[in-house]
Write a protein that holds these residues in place. Structure first.
Motif, PDB file in Angstrom:
ATOM      1  N   THR A 177    -125.536 -15.592  74.745  1.00 27.30           N
ATOM      2  CA  THR A 177    -124.645 -14.451  74.570  1.00 27.30           C
ATOM      3  C   THR A 177    -125.207 -13.445  73.575  1.00 27.30           C
ATOM      4  N   THR A 198    -126.804 -11.280  83.062  1.00 30.14           N
ATOM      5  CA  THR A 198    -125.368 -11.068  82.886  1.00 30.14           C
ATOM      6  C   THR A 198    -125.060 -10.831  81.413  1.00 30.14           C
ATOM      7  N   ASN A 227    -123.602 -12.585  79.366  1.00 24.31           N
ATOM      8  CA  ASN A 227    -123.768 -13.756  78.494  1.00 24.31           C
ATOM      9  C   ASN A 227    -125.233 -14.114  78.273  1.00 24.31           C
ATOM     10  N   SER A 260    -128.233 -14.547  86.459  1.00 26.95           N
ATOM     11  CA  SER A 260    -127.433 -15.039  87.582  1.00 26.95           C
ATOM     12  C   SER A 260    -127.135 -13.859  88.484  1.00 26.95           C
ATOM     13  N   GLN A 310    -125.639 -11.572  90.948  1.00 26.69           N
ATOM     14  CA  GLN A 310    -124.256 -11.550  91.389  1.00 26.69           C
ATOM     15  C   GLN A 310    -124.080 -11.052  92.815  1.00 26.69           C
ATOM     16  N   ASN A 312    -119.314  -6.765  89.158  1.00 23.49           N
ATOM     17  CA  ASN A 312    -118.169  -7.545  88.692  1.00 23.49           C
ATOM     18  C   ASN A 312    -118.217  -7.624  87.170  1.00 23.49           C
ATOM     19  N   GLN A 361    -119.414  -9.744  85.247  1.00 20.21           N
ATOM     20  CA  GLN A 361    -120.641 -10.279  84.676  1.00 20.21           C
ATOM     21  C   GLN A 361    -121.706  -9.215  84.429  1.00 20.21           C
ATOM     22  N   ASN A 362    -121.631  -8.101  85.145  1.00 25.57           N
ATOM     23  CA  ASN A 362    -122.651  -7.052  84.977  1.00 25.57           C
ATOM     24  C   ASN A 362    -122.078  -5.660  84.785  1.00 25.57           C
TER      25      ASN A 362
END
Length: 667
Positions: A222, A253, A255, A259, A261, A265, A267-268
């Motif tokens: 993170t 992402t 964090n 990953s 996606q 969303n 996450q990005n």
């Protein structure tokens, strides 16, 4: 992302990359090394030693004033504004989906700054459908940050397309190391990100338009995600102040982990909000693109700032693409298109069959579709070519305007219809503004083939060839324009009839067609044709306002097959001769390898041409460039020659040349 999706660019360079000293007026002060496109690591370098032909460099240490190759690598053509004419067909739309193109033009290391002595090159010409070009590449063994070479930027800018350099932090499977990600986002004592400033400085000095940031090295946390977001915010702020862009790749992402996606969303989203747009990884689905479009609009952003990735590296127009999920025919487009590696059109050809004609045949099929006519798309073609969905654009808005239909590579170099070099070549910076609709032909009879041809030319390496039986008059569209008309406006055609009697007419329209795909309301002017190259000047009697379209209409005299060639087109009010450059000098020399530099000519200059004058007075074309420096290689003395003689000329928009500036270099 699967490992098979990417070509890993390691080693294989043809010549060592040894930096040369800065250019000076002393002719033999240093060895002359070939300049290459620039690439770096963020800061720390790999352990060990670089492979053959590779130079490891730190971006943090780069400074424009100490870069010995910057004069060879800096673009000189500003980004040109463009407009959207009436679409070429009823399915192509303006103002909706756009196209981003991720292209590897060459290896990371050993990519020549100013072209090379081969016609086997990805000479991209379908700029009219592209909104953003990414100079793709980078590898853990060579360098991770790539600045596009000047010829690509010059050609793209001439057609109104911004070009982004590439920041590639590779997956661990490709040798990626998390320390390089941390190097990129490092902070100084004041909390700023020094590499953000370096990236913006590189783009400004080299004349390109920003950066594509692709962080795919896994293992982060993170804290690293927060540092990346902070870095991206500073990069975007500094870039915006310089008129530059930042595109984010859907990989890391918030964090700090990687990953992909396949969607916009939570996450990005922070990275998207901090960037101009985002490339959505290939894992998207129809539903994820719909939700992504909705989410973008809820943020006050356009859905077309999302590029839905379409991987064409391995199979070109052959794979099954869910086109209706991106650009449905029956409703508004969902997102934009991100084409990954369309240079497949060159790479899939056998190595011994990569002549320029074969390449352009494949490239036209890719961008235009199976019909090879954007005004008549083939509805049964499973490959939905860009011309089917996306309206073309044009930059032809001011007089004087001229084109010799030079694609930026060729088998020979021609001047006034004569061969002045019989060596194959490529240099995209010499590419003309080319017709955007290739090839829209309106006829009630059989349709002739229209192609770029490389077996003869008026100037450069190519001409337009119309070949076939004309059972009815055939109108070939050339340019959509916005050219102001005056009483002094003249259109010049340089052309030749190779076979078959044919009547030639210049077609000029001052209005657009009433419906997409329609024929503009042309006025026709007769043009004298013949079996040798000739230039015909036509005054546009009876027309006022603005020229909106230019084409030619061909009518066969007796129905026999016709071969007619167009070598040049110019729209002018008066002829202009550019001023000459000055200060031509050798800044470094190693035998027959020379670094030549000069002071730019004042006023507007399209490009420079360099010739060698042989002992018998013959002028041999050595090369051309839009820069103020040129590398000439492999020169040898002619029999009895004690010194080489060179002539440098500035070339204007109408291809008029300045007086030469000369140089004599002793062997």
């Amino acid at each position: 992302m699967k490992p098979t999706r990417r070509t890993v660019l390691l080693a294989g360079a043809a010549a060592a990359l040894v930096p040369s000293p800065p250019a000076t007026a002393a002719p033999r002060a240093a060895a002359a090394t070939r300049p290459y496109a620039s690439y770096w690591y963020p800061d720390s370098l790999p352990s060990g030693s670089p492979g053959p032909g590779i130079t490891w460099r730190s971006l943090k240490s780069w400074r424009a004033e100490t870069d010995p190759d910057l004069a060879f690598n800096a673009s000189s053509v500003p980004l040109t504004a463009r407009f959207t004419p009436a679409p070429a067909n009823a399915t192509a739309r303006a103002g909706q989906a756009r196209i981003q193109s991720l292209v590897s033009f060459g290896p990371t290391a050993g990519n020549p700054s100013q072209g090379s002595a081969t016609a086997d090159y990805y000479a991209l010409t379908h700029w009219a459908y592209i909104d953003e070009l990414v100079f793709w590449g980078g590898s853990s063994g060579e360098g991770l940050i790539l600045a596009p070479n000047a010829p690509i930027v010059d050609a793209a800018h001439r057609h109104g397309v911004p070009v982004l350099g590439n920041v590639f932090l590779p997956p661990v499977a490709y040798g990626g190391q998390l320390r390089w990600t941390r190097d990129l986002v490092q902070r100084d004592a004041a909390g700023r990100h020094p590499l953000a400033e370096r990236l913006v400085a590189v783009a400004e000095a080299h004349g390109f338009d920003g950066w594509f940031v692709n962080a795919e090295t896994g293992g982060g946390d993170t804290a690293l995600g927060a540092d990346m977001l902070s870095f991206l915010r500073e990069l975007k702020s500094r870039a915006a102040a310089k008129g530059q862009r930042v595109t984010w790749y859907d990989a890391m992402t918030v964090n700090g982990t990687v990953s992909w996606q396949g969607a916009l969303n939570g996450q990005n989203e922070p990275f998207f909000r901090t960037s101009d747009d985002m490339f959505v990884d290939f894992r998207w689905s129809a539903n994820s693109l719909v939700s992504s479009a909705s989410r973008a609009e809820q943020l006050g952003r356009s859905r077309y700032e999302l590029w839905a990735g379409v991987d064409v590296e391995a199979a070109g127009w052959n794979p099954t693409v869910r086109w209706d999920a991106i650009v449905p025919a029956d409703r508004a487009h969902i997102a934009s298109i991100g084409l990954y590696r369309p240079e497949w059109t060159r790479n899939h050809l056998p190595a011994d069959q990569r002549g320029p004609a074969a390449f352009h045949a494949a490239d036209d099929r890719f961008w235009t579709g199976r019909s090879l006519d954007p005004s008549r798309p083939d509805g049964t073609d499973p490959w939905r070519a860009p011309a089917v969905s996306v309206a073309d654009r044009s930059t032809v808005t001011s007089v004087p305007f001229a084109s010799t239909f030079n694609t930026g590579h060729g088998l020979r170099w021609y001047e006034d219809g004569k061969v002045t070099s019989d060596a194959p070549w490529n240099h995209l910076g010499l590419q003309d503004r080319l017709p955007s609709r290739r090839w829209a032909v309106h006829t009630e009879g059989s349709r002739p083939a229209v192609t770029f041809d490389f077996e003869d030319a008026w100037r450069g390496g190519s001409s337009v060839l119309v070949d076939g039986v004309l059972s009815a008059p055939a109108l070939v569209e050339l340019y959509a324009t916005r050219l102001p008309l005056t009483a002094d406006t003249v259109v010049e055609l340089t052309h030749r009839t190779d076979s078959g009697p044919v009547r030639v007419e210049l077609a000029v329209a001052t209005a657009e067609p009433g419906t997409p795909g329609g024929t503009p309301p042309y006025t026709y002017y007769p043009v004298t044709s013949g079996g040798t190259w000739r230039t015909t000047a036509v005054r546009l009697t009876g027309l006022t306002g603005t020229v909106r379209a230019i084409g030619v209409r061909l009518t066969a005299a007796d129905g026999t097959p016709v071969r007619w060639r167009l070598g040049g087109l110019a729209v002018r009010t008066a002829s202009r001769t550019p001023a000459a450059p000055s200060g031509l000098r050798v800044s470094a020399a190693s035998g027959g390898d020379l670094r030549l530099v000069w002071n730019p000519a004042p006023g507007e200059v399209r490009q420079y041409t360099l010739h060698r004058v042989l002992p018998d007075g013959t002028r041999r074309f050595l090369g051309g460039t839009c820069q103020r420096a040129y590398f000439a290689s492999g020169l040898k003395p002619e029999q009895g020659e004690r010194a080489a003689r060179f002539e440098l000329r500035a070339v204007g928009e109408l291809y008029t040349s300045s007086a030469p500036v000369t140089l004599t270099h002793p062997w």
